[in-house]
Write an enzyme that holds these catalytic residues in place. Structure first.
Site, PDB file in Angstrom:
ATOM      1  N   THR A 205       0.863  -1.189   0.000  1.00 30.68           N
ATOM      2  CA  THR A 205       0.000   0.000   0.000  1.00 30.68           C
ATOM      3  C   THR A 205       0.893   1.230   0.000  1.00 30.68           C
ATOM      4  OG1 THR A 205      -1.817  -1.029   1.178  1.00 30.68           O
ATOM      5  CG2 THR A 205      -1.544   1.316   1.552  1.00 30.68           C
ATOM      6  N   GLY A 235     -11.061  -1.605   3.121  1.00 35.89           N
ATOM      7  CA  GLY A 235     -10.007  -1.541   4.137  1.00 35.89           C
ATOM      8  C   GLY A 235      -9.995  -0.208   4.860  1.00 35.89           C
TER       9      GLY A 235
HETATM   10  N1  ASP Z   1      -4.179  -1.439   4.889  1.00 32.04           N
HETATM   11  C1  ASP Z   1      -4.474  -1.997   3.603  1.00 32.04           C
HETATM   12  C2  ASP Z   1      -5.853  -2.590   3.632  1.00 32.04           C
HETATM   13  O1  ASP Z   1      -6.190  -3.235   4.595  1.00 32.04           O
HETATM   14  C3  ASP Z   1      -3.506  -3.044   3.154  1.00 32.04           C
HETATM   15  C4  ASP Z   1      -2.050  -2.731   3.308  1.00 32.04           C
HETATM   16  O2  ASP Z   1      -1.686  -1.708   3.884  1.00 32.04           O
HETATM   17  O3  ASP Z   1      -1.218  -3.517   2.838  1.00 32.04           O
HETATM   18  O4  ASP Z   1      -6.572  -2.456   2.680  1.00 32.04           O
END
Ligand code: ASP
Length: 336
Positions: A205, A235
């Protein structure tokens, strides 16, 4: 000066110190932090990828430094840098985003301007090349904060934001990751073990937090979510206060197991602890990452209004970079 009494010396030195601090307090100061996601590659695991990640983070950091030093607004810089990362297929945002269990891409993004408390976000978009720009249009051209799916995509056309086919986002690397994740789940099911989200399921991300020379803070986050997510899953990234937040105190962007960041309202919590508990940004950010969340849940980047930066994480690594007008300048993956 040889015969000058000590008292005068002391006063002289004090005047110089006061003049210097006065100058640096008056001279504008900027700071920036960038993340490319928790759930980074493990040390030594992918030697061919490591330099590519470092170069990508460096390129984006240098662009941010240049823009902030030139006096650009934190909001503009955050959006511009997230766009660069969305286009880079190494990261789980825009092209190169992770796949849902159906093998498609569903993107989430949010942006917030701490100076005005304006915010915009989109979730579940499948055809928007730069979800962060669409989030910004939601903020600036609608009375709303969050648009989802088809409504968000129709608005993209209205706002002149570029759309592409869903396949455009999909890379071979993400297909392989999805296959691995689905196999892992099948194995787990067969052995009747309880399913905890694999740390292998999240990759890169992206997020940017910035303080500009006018003292304004901004935060931006963009993601494809988690590998093998259920279609329709949302998310933390597009939820203001959970994965993304900025006010007059701090700007925060999170990465990791989104559900955990939502449950604990992490992003706004960091700003609140600074304001209400009198903690510094390092303590406030560390409180959530090391005490509230579980080990391995992820990490975050935060910058406060003095330009102090915190980048704690409890995953194996976190792609991250930071710079400020006082000369800080770093790109990191692990503790190194
Ligand atoms: N926080 C992001 C989500 O849950 C995923 C990530 O940060 O890798 O969509």
């Amino acid at each position: 000066a040889v015969g000058m009494p000590m008292g005068l010396w002391t006063i002289g030195v004090l005047l110089v110190v006061i003049a210097m601090t006065g100058c640096s307090a008056a001279s504008p100061r900027w700071a920036i932090a960038i993340h490319g996601g928790a759930g980074a590659i493990k040390k030594g695991e992918a030697p061919e990828l490591e330099p590519r990640y470092r170069e990508a983070m460096r390129r984006v950091l240098d662009e941010g430094k240049k823009r902030l030093a030139a006096g650009e607004a934190a909001l503009d810089v955050s959006e511009a840098l997230v766009r660069m990362l969305e286009d880079d297929e190494l990261f789980n945002a825009g092209r190169g985003a992770v796949l849902t269990e159906r093998g498609e891409v569903e993107l989430d993004a949010a942006i917030m301007d701490g100076a005005t408390m304006q915010a915009g976000a989109v979730t579940g978009v499948q055809t928007v090349r730069h979800p962060i720009t669409l989030a910004r249009r939601v903020m600036e051209r609608t009375p709303h904060v969050l648009l989802i799916g088809q409504g968000a995509e129709a608005f993209a056309d209205e706002a002149g934001v570029e759309r592409v086919a869903n396949e455009w986002f999909i890379t071979p690397r993400r297909r392989e990751q999805l296959e691995r994740e689905l196999k892992r789940r099948a194995r787990e099911k067969a052995s009747a073990q309880t399913t905890s989200a694999s740390t292998d399921a999240r990759f890169g991300t992206v997020g940017v937090v910035a303080l500009d020379r006018s003292g304004r803070l901004a935060a931006a986050t963009s993601t494809g979510g988690m590998t093998g997510k259920r279609p329709g899953r949302v998310g933390d990234a597009p939820l203001i206060g959970s994965g993304t937040y900025a006010n007059g105190t701090a700007a925060v962007s999170c990465t990791g197991t989104g559900e955990q960041f939502i449950r604990h309202a992490v992003a706004s919590g960091v700003a609140a602890r600074i304001e209400l508990a009198g903690e510094n940004v390092e303590m406030a950010a560390g409180h959530f990452v090391f005490r509230v969340l579980n080990t391995g849940d992820g990490g975050l980047i935060a910058v406060d209004r003095q330009g102090r930066i915190a980048m704690p994480y409890s995953s194996a690594g976190m792609y991250r970079a930071a710079a400020d007008s006082a000369g800080r300048d770093e790109v990191r993956i692990w503790e190194e």
